[in-house]
Design a protein around this motif. Structure first.
Motif, PDB file in Angstrom:
ATOM      1  N   ARG A   1       0.853  -1.205   0.000  1.00 57.53           N
ATOM      2  CA  ARG A   1       0.000   0.000   0.000  1.00 57.53           C
ATOM      3  C   ARG A   1       0.880   1.243   0.000  1.00 57.53           C
ATOM      4  O   ARG A   1       1.747   1.383   0.851  1.00 57.53           O
ATOM      5  N   PRO A   2       0.652   2.175  -0.948  1.00 54.13           N
ATOM      6  CA  PRO A   2       1.548   3.327  -1.041  1.00 54.13           C
ATOM      7  C   PRO A   2       1.549   4.201   0.212  1.00 54.13           C
ATOM      8  O   PRO A   2       2.594   4.724   0.596  1.00 54.13           O
ATOM      9  N   ASP A   3       0.402   4.336   0.880  1.00 62.07           N
ATOM     10  CA  ASP A   3       0.407   5.155   2.105  1.00 62.07           C
ATOM     11  C   ASP A   3       1.210   4.441   3.198  1.00 62.07           C
ATOM     12  O   ASP A   3       1.997   5.057   3.923  1.00 62.07           O
ATOM     13  N   GLY A   4       1.058   3.139   3.285  1.00 64.82           N
ATOM     14  CA  GLY A   4       1.844   2.376   4.249  1.00 64.82           C
ATOM     15  C   GLY A   4       3.337   2.500   3.966  1.00 64.82           C
ATOM     16  O   GLY A   4       4.146   2.669   4.883  1.00 64.82           O
ATOM     17  N   GLY A   5       3.683   2.451   2.676  1.00 61.36           N
ATOM     18  CA  GLY A   5       5.082   2.577   2.283  1.00 61.36           C
ATOM     19  C   GLY A   5       5.655   3.945   2.617  1.00 61.36           C
ATOM     20  O   GLY A   5       6.852   4.083   2.860  1.00 61.36           O
ATOM     21  N   PHE A   6       4.793   4.951   2.640  1.00 57.00           N
ATOM     22  CA  PHE A   6       5.230   6.310   2.996  1.00 57.00           C
ATOM     23  C   PHE A   6       5.467   6.417   4.506  1.00 57.00           C
ATOM     24  O   PHE A   6       6.494   6.921   4.963  1.00 57.00           O
ATOM     25  N   TYR A   7       4.485   5.951   5.289  1.00 60.03           N
ATOM     26  CA  TYR A   7       4.557   6.153   6.742  1.00 60.03           C
ATOM     27  C   TYR A   7       5.543   5.229   7.449  1.00 60.03           C
ATOM     28  O   TYR A   7       6.172   5.610   8.442  1.00 60.03           O
ATOM     29  N   PHE A   8       5.626   3.987   6.958  1.00 64.28           N
ATOM     30  CA  PHE A   8       6.302   2.983   7.777  1.00 64.28           C
ATOM     31  C   PHE A   8       7.771   3.301   8.072  1.00 64.28           C
ATOM     32  O   PHE A   8       8.198   3.188   9.230  1.00 64.28           O
ATOM     33  N   PRO A   9       8.535   3.748   7.074  1.00 65.35           N
ATOM     34  CA  PRO A   9       9.942   4.090   7.393  1.00 65.35           C
ATOM     35  C   PRO A   9      10.042   5.233   8.393  1.00 65.35           C
ATOM     36  O   PRO A   9      10.960   5.247   9.225  1.00 65.35           O
ATOM     37  N   LEU A  10       9.104   6.175   8.347  1.00 68.71           N
ATOM     38  CA  LEU A  10       9.131   7.281   9.315  1.00 68.71           C
ATOM     39  C   LEU A  10       8.916   6.737  10.725  1.00 68.71           C
ATOM     40  O   LEU A  10       9.589   7.137  11.681  1.00 68.71           O
ATOM     41  N   VAL A  11       7.963   5.821  10.855  1.00 66.81           N
ATOM     42  CA  VAL A  11       7.669   5.230  12.170  1.00 66.81           C
ATOM     43  C   VAL A  11       8.863   4.411  12.658  1.00 66.81           C
ATOM     44  O   VAL A  11       9.303   4.550  13.811  1.00 66.81           O
ATOM     45  N   MET A  12       9.413   3.592  11.769  1.00 68.71           N
ATOM     46  CA  MET A  12      10.526   2.725  12.194  1.00 68.71           C
ATOM     47  C   MET A  12      11.771   3.538  12.544  1.00 68.71           C
ATOM     48  O   MET A  12      12.604   3.101  13.335  1.00 68.71           O
ATOM     49  N   GLY A  13      11.865   4.759  11.975  1.00 67.95           N
ATOM     50  CA  GLY A  13      13.043   5.582  12.222  1.00 67.95           C
ATOM     51  C   GLY A  13      12.901   6.532  13.401  1.00 67.95           C
ATOM     52  O   GLY A  13      13.836   7.279  13.695  1.00 67.95           O
ATOM     53  N   ALA A  14      11.756   6.524  14.064  1.00 67.29           N
ATOM     54  CA  ALA A  14      11.547   7.450  15.187  1.00 67.29           C
ATOM     55  C   ALA A  14      11.555   6.666  16.494  1.00 67.29           C
ATOM     56  O   ALA A  14      10.891   5.630  16.608  1.00 67.29           O
ATOM     57  N   GLU A  15      12.265   7.178  17.483  1.00 63.15           N
ATOM     58  CA  GLU A  15      12.389   6.386  18.722  1.00 63.15           C
ATOM     59  C   GLU A  15      11.114   6.404  19.559  1.00 63.15           C
ATOM     60  O   GLU A  15      10.906   5.526  20.394  1.00 63.15           O
ATOM     61  N   SER A  16      10.244   7.430  19.346  1.00 62.67           N
ATOM     62  CA  SER A  16       8.962   7.433  20.054  1.00 62.67           C
ATOM     63  C   SER A  16       7.886   7.952  19.100  1.00 62.67           C
ATOM     64  O   SER A  16       8.092   8.939  18.392  1.00 62.67           O
ATOM     65  N   VAL A  17       6.744   7.254  19.090  1.00 58.42           N
ATOM     66  CA  VAL A  17       5.702   7.556  18.106  1.00 58.42           C
ATOM     67  C   VAL A  17       4.337   7.597  18.786  1.00 58.42           C
ATOM     68  O   VAL A  17       3.963   6.675  19.519  1.00 58.42           O
ATOM     69  N   LEU A  18       3.598   8.661  18.517  1.00 60.34           N
ATOM     70  CA  LEU A  18       2.192   8.752  18.927  1.00 60.34           C
ATOM     71  C   LEU A  18       1.354   8.648  17.662  1.00 60.34           C
ATOM     72  O   LEU A  18       1.432   9.513  16.788  1.00 60.34           O
ATOM     73  N   ASP A  19       0.555   7.580  17.551  1.00 63.66           N
ATOM     74  CA  ASP A  19      -0.309   7.432  16.380  1.00 63.66           C
ATOM     75  C   ASP A  19      -1.711   7.890  16.781  1.00 63.66           C
ATOM     76  O   ASP A  19      -2.427   7.198  17.503  1.00 63.66           O
ATOM     77  N   VAL A  20      -2.076   9.075  16.282  1.00 65.91           N
ATOM     78  CA  VAL A  20      -3.348   9.705  16.642  1.00 65.91           C
ATOM     79  C   VAL A  20      -4.437   9.181  15.691  1.00 65.91           C
ATOM     80  O   VAL A  20      -4.251   9.176  14.479  1.00 65.91           O
TER      81      VAL A  20
END
Ligand SMILES: C[S@@+](CC[C@H](N)C(=O)[O-])C[C@H]1O[C@@H](n2cnc3c(N)ncnc32)[C@H](O)[C@@H]1O
Length: 246
Positions: free
Chosen positions: A22-41
């Motif tokens: 999924r292109p949106d998943g492909g966009f977000y996932f590296p950002l999430v994996m590269g951040a040490e803390s994530v709030l998914d609103v």
């Protein structure tokens, strides 16, 4: 006949979270994996954070959503924090590196007050320099015009966990200013309606969005018109924003 839990399960069937296809998943996932803390609103059933943990994210992952049935599904994974609440209730001072709002959840913020209160709270939950990344459908693409049972692409059939075959489609109930009210009908194949789910979605334009972000204290680091990071143009279907807390 069709409970909130069934609706949450149907959401996952209709929207499988997959960064590989999924292109949106492909966009977000590296950002999430590269951040040490994530709030998914507006994390919904939590699929993105589930996958992040499964694929080895070791940092703090928090999902925030007001929908209890969706969060109950999210809670199937206990190594992530799940918080019931709206974006406007995000706790300040939490110091997240990254906040996300995926799957057009941002469009559920329909009043000016909702948008401003939510952006301000998300700003407060980030550390200085932290980023808020989110997507909203560009109003110029008039996506709602395709949300009708006369569009074969908008009528889907799925088999749920219990083996029931379900048909699902949308109708637009009204378009008032930039707010579109839609219904999603869940029916059996024989036409028996099991549930009608209603939703209001706001379609903010680029200028209005920029105004709200600035008012809440965000700088726009980048803005894209599609998932391949292309610029926003007169034919873009998305407005995807990377905003930074200054
Ligand atoms: C279309 S779903 C997206 C779910 C998930 N982010 C995804 O990408 O699949 C929208 C989500 O936004 C949530 N939502 C609605 N109003 C909200 C609010 N004021 N603050 C935070 N989340 C909200 C809904 O409960 C729902 O789970």
């Amino acid at each position: 006949m069709f409970s909130d839990a069934d609706a949450a399960a149907l959401y996952d069937l209709l929207n499988p979270w997959d960064p590989d296809s999924r292109p949106d998943g492909g966009f977000y996932f590296p950002l999430v994996m590269g951040a040490e803390s994530v709030l998914d609103v507006g994390c919904g059933t939590g699929a993105m954070l589930h996958l992040a943990r499964k694929r080895g994210h070791r940092g703090r992952l928090v999902g925030l959503d007001p929908d209890r049935a969706a969060l109950d599904r999210a809670r199937r994974r206990a190594d992530i924090e799940w918080v019931e609440g709206t974006a406007a209730e995000a706790k300040s001072g939490a110091g997240f590196r990254l906040a996300t709002m995926t799957g057009h959840a941002f469009q559920d913020l329909v009043t000016d007050h909702d948008v401003f209160a939510s952006l301000s709270a998300i700003h407060g939950a980030l550390r200085p320099g932290g980023r808020f990344v989110f997507d909203t459908r560009h109003p110029q693409a008039r996506a709602w015009e395709g949300w009708t049972p006369s569009n074969p692409d908008d009528v889907v059939e799925v088999v749920d966990d219990t083996g029931r075959v379900l048909r699902y489609w949308h109708d637009v109930e009204s378009v008032v200013g930039d707010v579109v009210t839609i219904s999603g009908t869940v029916a059996q194949l024989d036409g028996t309606v099991l549930r009608v789910l209603s939703e209001r979605l706001r379609f903010l334009n680029v200028m209005a969005l920029s105004g709200f972000l600035a008012e809440a204290g965000f700088e726009i680091e980048a803005q894209f018109g599609g998932w391949d990071r292309e610029p926003v143009t007169g034919s873009s279907r998305e407005i995807i924003t990377i905003a930074r807390r200054g």
